[in-house]
Design an enzyme around this catalytic site. Structure first.
Site, PDB file in Angstrom:
ATOM      1  N   GLY A  11       0.821  -1.213   0.000  1.00  0.00           N
ATOM      2  CA  GLY A  11       0.000   0.000   0.000  1.00  0.00           C
ATOM      3  C   GLY A  11       0.851   1.256   0.000  1.00  0.00           C
ATOM      4  O   GLY A  11       2.077   1.195  -0.095  1.00  0.00           O
ATOM      5  N   PHE A  12       0.182   2.364   0.133  1.00  0.00           N
ATOM      6  CA  PHE A  12       0.842   3.680   0.085  1.00  0.00           C
ATOM      7  C   PHE A  12       1.877   3.814   1.216  1.00  0.00           C
ATOM      8  O   PHE A  12       3.089   3.889   0.958  1.00  0.00           O
ATOM      9  CB  PHE A  12      -0.263   4.739   0.163  1.00  0.00           C
ATOM     10  CG  PHE A  12       0.185   6.144   0.443  1.00  0.00           C
ATOM     11  CD1 PHE A  12       1.269   6.699  -0.221  1.00  0.00           C
ATOM     12  CD2 PHE A  12      -0.507   6.917   1.368  1.00  0.00           C
ATOM     13  CE1 PHE A  12       1.665   8.008   0.034  1.00  0.00           C
ATOM     14  CE2 PHE A  12      -0.129   8.226   1.625  1.00  0.00           C
ATOM     15  CZ  PHE A  12       0.962   8.767   0.964  1.00  0.00           C
ATOM     16  N   SER A  76      -4.795  -2.134   6.028  1.00  0.00           N
ATOM     17  CA  SER A  76      -6.210  -1.755   6.185  1.00  0.00           C
ATOM     18  C   SER A  76      -6.642  -0.950   4.972  1.00  0.00           C
ATOM     19  O   SER A  76      -5.862  -0.147   4.456  1.00  0.00           O
ATOM     20  CB  SER A  76      -6.427  -0.883   7.428  1.00  0.00           C
ATOM     21  OG  SER A  76      -7.793  -0.504   7.503  1.00  0.00           O
ATOM     22  N   LYS A  92     -12.327  -6.586  10.101  1.00  0.00           N
ATOM     23  CA  LYS A  92     -11.521  -7.765  10.455  1.00  0.00           C
ATOM     24  C   LYS A  92     -10.023  -7.449  10.520  1.00  0.00           C
ATOM     25  O   LYS A  92      -9.331  -7.907  11.427  1.00  0.00           O
ATOM     26  CB  LYS A  92     -11.780  -8.900   9.459  1.00  0.00           C
ATOM     27  CG  LYS A  92     -13.102  -9.616   9.747  1.00  0.00           C
ATOM     28  CD  LYS A  92     -13.518 -10.533   8.630  1.00  0.00           C
ATOM     29  CE  LYS A  92     -12.753 -11.825   8.637  1.00  0.00           C
ATOM     30  NZ  LYS A  92     -13.299 -12.765   7.612  1.00  0.00           N
ATOM     31  N   LYS A 106       4.103 -11.329  20.509  1.00  0.00           N
ATOM     32  CA  LYS A 106       4.328 -11.949  21.822  1.00  0.00           C
ATOM     33  C   LYS A 106       5.211 -13.195  21.663  1.00  0.00           C
ATOM     34  O   LYS A 106       6.194 -13.376  22.395  1.00  0.00           O
ATOM     35  CB  LYS A 106       2.967 -12.312  22.418  1.00  0.00           C
ATOM     36  CG  LYS A 106       3.009 -12.910  23.789  1.00  0.00           C
ATOM     37  CD  LYS A 106       1.588 -12.914  24.360  1.00  0.00           C
ATOM     38  CE  LYS A 106       1.431 -13.996  25.395  1.00  0.00           C
ATOM     39  NZ  LYS A 106       0.722 -15.179  24.909  1.00  0.00           N
ATOM     40  N   TYR A 146     -14.431   1.492  10.081  1.00  0.00           N
ATOM     41  CA  TYR A 146     -13.006   1.836  10.152  1.00  0.00           C
ATOM     42  C   TYR A 146     -12.669   2.401  11.530  1.00  0.00           C
ATOM     43  O   TYR A 146     -11.742   1.945  12.199  1.00  0.00           O
ATOM     44  CB  TYR A 146     -12.698   2.867   9.068  1.00  0.00           C
ATOM     45  CG  TYR A 146     -11.245   3.289   8.968  1.00  0.00           C
ATOM     46  CD1 TYR A 146     -10.273   2.405   8.492  1.00  0.00           C
ATOM     47  CD2 TYR A 146     -10.848   4.574   9.310  1.00  0.00           C
ATOM     48  CE1 TYR A 146      -8.948   2.794   8.369  1.00  0.00           C
ATOM     49  CE2 TYR A 146      -9.520   4.982   9.190  1.00  0.00           C
ATOM     50  CZ  TYR A 146      -8.579   4.086   8.711  1.00  0.00           C
ATOM     51  OH  TYR A 146      -7.263   4.478   8.592  1.00  0.00           O
TER      52      TYR A 146
END
Ligand code: UDP
Length: 327
Positions: A11-12, A76, A92, A106, A146
Site C-alpha cells: 500500500g501507500f 487496512s 476484520k 508476543k 473503520y
C-alpha cells in the site's frame, strides 16, 4: 540485522516503510493480500536480497519462520470509499488482524507499532485534536467500520502491552499524501488530481468548508521511525498542523494542475468530519519531530508522480457510481 514484518506493505504507507527499513539495513518481510495494495509499489525491491513478499491476509492465522524484531501493522483499507465497499474486511483487519499480529509479536518477542488514525477522534468537538481527546465517533455510521476497528485496535494493543508485556507503539496518523497513493481510491487529493488529469470538474463535497491538514509522506515516515525507537507507549499524533478548507484545497489543485475545469458541489457524506488538525506537541517533545515539507513542495512532487501514471491507470475509475456512496 534487524528483521521487520510490515503489513499492508504494497500500500501507500506500507511501501514507503519498506523503503525506509531497507535503507536502514534491515531485512524486510512485506505482507499484503493486495485487496487495496498494488505490487507495483514494491516491485523495485523485488530483487533485493533483504526483502521478501508474502501474499497473506493478516485476518487469518499467520505462520512465520525465524526471528522478528519489529512488526509494523499498516494493513487496512484506508479511504472512506474503500471501507464502504469492503466494510467487513475493514473491521476484520483492524480487529482479528491486529490480534493475530499481537500474538505473533508476543511469540517472537518483537516490538509492534500499529497504524491508528485521526478517525479515532471522529467528527471532533475539540480542536485541534490532542491525544487526550476521547473522540466523537458514530459506531453505526458509514465510517464506523473503520473508526471502531481502529479504536478496538488501540484497546487490544494496550491490553497486550499491559497484560502480556508486549512492547507496543501507537501512531495516530492524520491525512497524509504523496507518491503511490492510489489514484482512484476516492480520497480527496487523488480524486481532485485525477479529475484534473482526465479533464473533469472537481467534486467538492458539501460547501467545502470542512477542513483537513495534509502531511507529506516523507515527514510521516520519519515520525513513525522515531516513534518506533522511542520508549513512549501511549498514542502519538503524527501529522501536519497546516489546516485548509477543502474548497481552498480544490483551488490549490486547480492552480497546480493548470486545469480549466470548474468546481462542482456534491452532497456531504454522512458523518464527514467538519474539522481536523493535529496537535503535535507530544511528537515535538518526545521525538523532536515536526513536519518539514510544506504543501506547495509536497503537492508538486505528488503531482509529478500522478502525471507519470499510464492512461489506463487514469481511466480506471473504480467509483463510477460514486454518488451511491456519498449519499
Ligand atoms: N472530498 C471532496 N471531494 C472528493 C473527495 C473528498 O470534497 O472528491 C472531501 C471529503 O468530503 C472530506 C475531505 O475531502 O471532507 C477529505 O476526504 P478524504 O476522503 O480524503 O478523507 P477523510 O479525511 O475524510 O478521511
Amino acid at each position: 540485522m534487524k528483521r521487520v514484518l510490515i503489513t499492508g506493505a504494497a500500500g501507500f504507507l506500507g511501501s514507503h516503510l519498506c523503503d525506509r527499513f531497507i535503507k536502514e539495513g534491515c531485512y524486510v518481510i512485506a505482507m499484503d493480500n493486495l485487496i487495496t495494495g498494488d505490487l507495483r509499489n514494491i516491485e523495485h525491491l523485488a530483487n533485493n536480497e533483504n526483502f521478501e513478499f508474502i501474499n497473506h491476509d493478516v485476518s487469518k492465522h499467520i505462520d512465520l519462520n525465524g526471528e522478528l524484531d519489529y512488526i509494523l501493522h499498516f494493513a487496512s483499507p484506508a479511504s472512506p470509499i474503500d471501507y464502504l465497499k469492503i466494510p467487513i474486511q475493514t473491521l476484520k483487519v483492524g480487529s482479528l488482524g491486529t490480534h493475530n499480529l499481537l500474538g505473533l509479536a508476543k511469540a517472537k518477542n518483537a516490538k509492534m507499532l500499529i497504524a491508528s488514525t485521526s478517525e479515532v477522534y471522529g467528527d471532533p468537538l475539540v480542536h485541534p485534536q490532542t491525544e487526550e481527546y476521547y473522540g466523537n465517533v458514530n459506531p453505526i455510521g458509514p465510517r464506523g467500520v473503520y473508526d471502531e476497528a481502529k479504536r478496538f485496535q488501540e484497546a487490544i494493543t494496550m491490553a497486550y502491552h499491559t497484560y502480556h508485556g508486549v512492547e507496543t507503539r501507537i501512531v495516530r496518523i492524520f491525512n497524509t499524501y504523496g507518491p503511490r497513493m492510489r489514484l482512484n481510491d476516492g480520497r480527496v487529493l487523488p480524486a481532485f488530481v485525477g479529475q484534473a488529469l482526465r479533464g473533469e470538474d472537481l467534486t467538492v463535497f458539501g460547501e467545502g468548508n470542512q477542513t483537513r491538514s495534509f502531511c507529506y509522506v516523507d515527514d510521516l515516515i520519519e515520525g513513525i521511525y522515531r516513534l518506533l525507537h522511542c520508549d513512549y507507549v501511549e498514542p502519538v499524533n503524527i501529522g501536519n498542523p497546516d489546516e485548509i478548507t477543502i474548497l481552498d484545497f480544490a483551488k490549490e489543485i486547480i492552480k497546480l494542475t493548470g486545469t480549466t475545469q470548474k468546481i462542482i458541489y456534491k452532497d456531504l457524506p454522512v458523518n464527514d468530519p467538519m474539522q481536523r488538525q493535529p496537535n503535535i506537541d507530544k511528537a515535538r517533545e518526545l521525538l523532536g519531530w515536526e513536519p518539514k515539507v510544506n504543501r506547495a513542495e509536497g503537492l508538486k512532487i505528488t503531482y509529478e508522480y500522478f502525471k507519470g501514471l499510464t492512461q489506463e491507470d487514469l481511466n480506471k475509475v473504480e467509483h463510477k457510481n460514486f454518488d451511491e456512496y456519498v449519499k
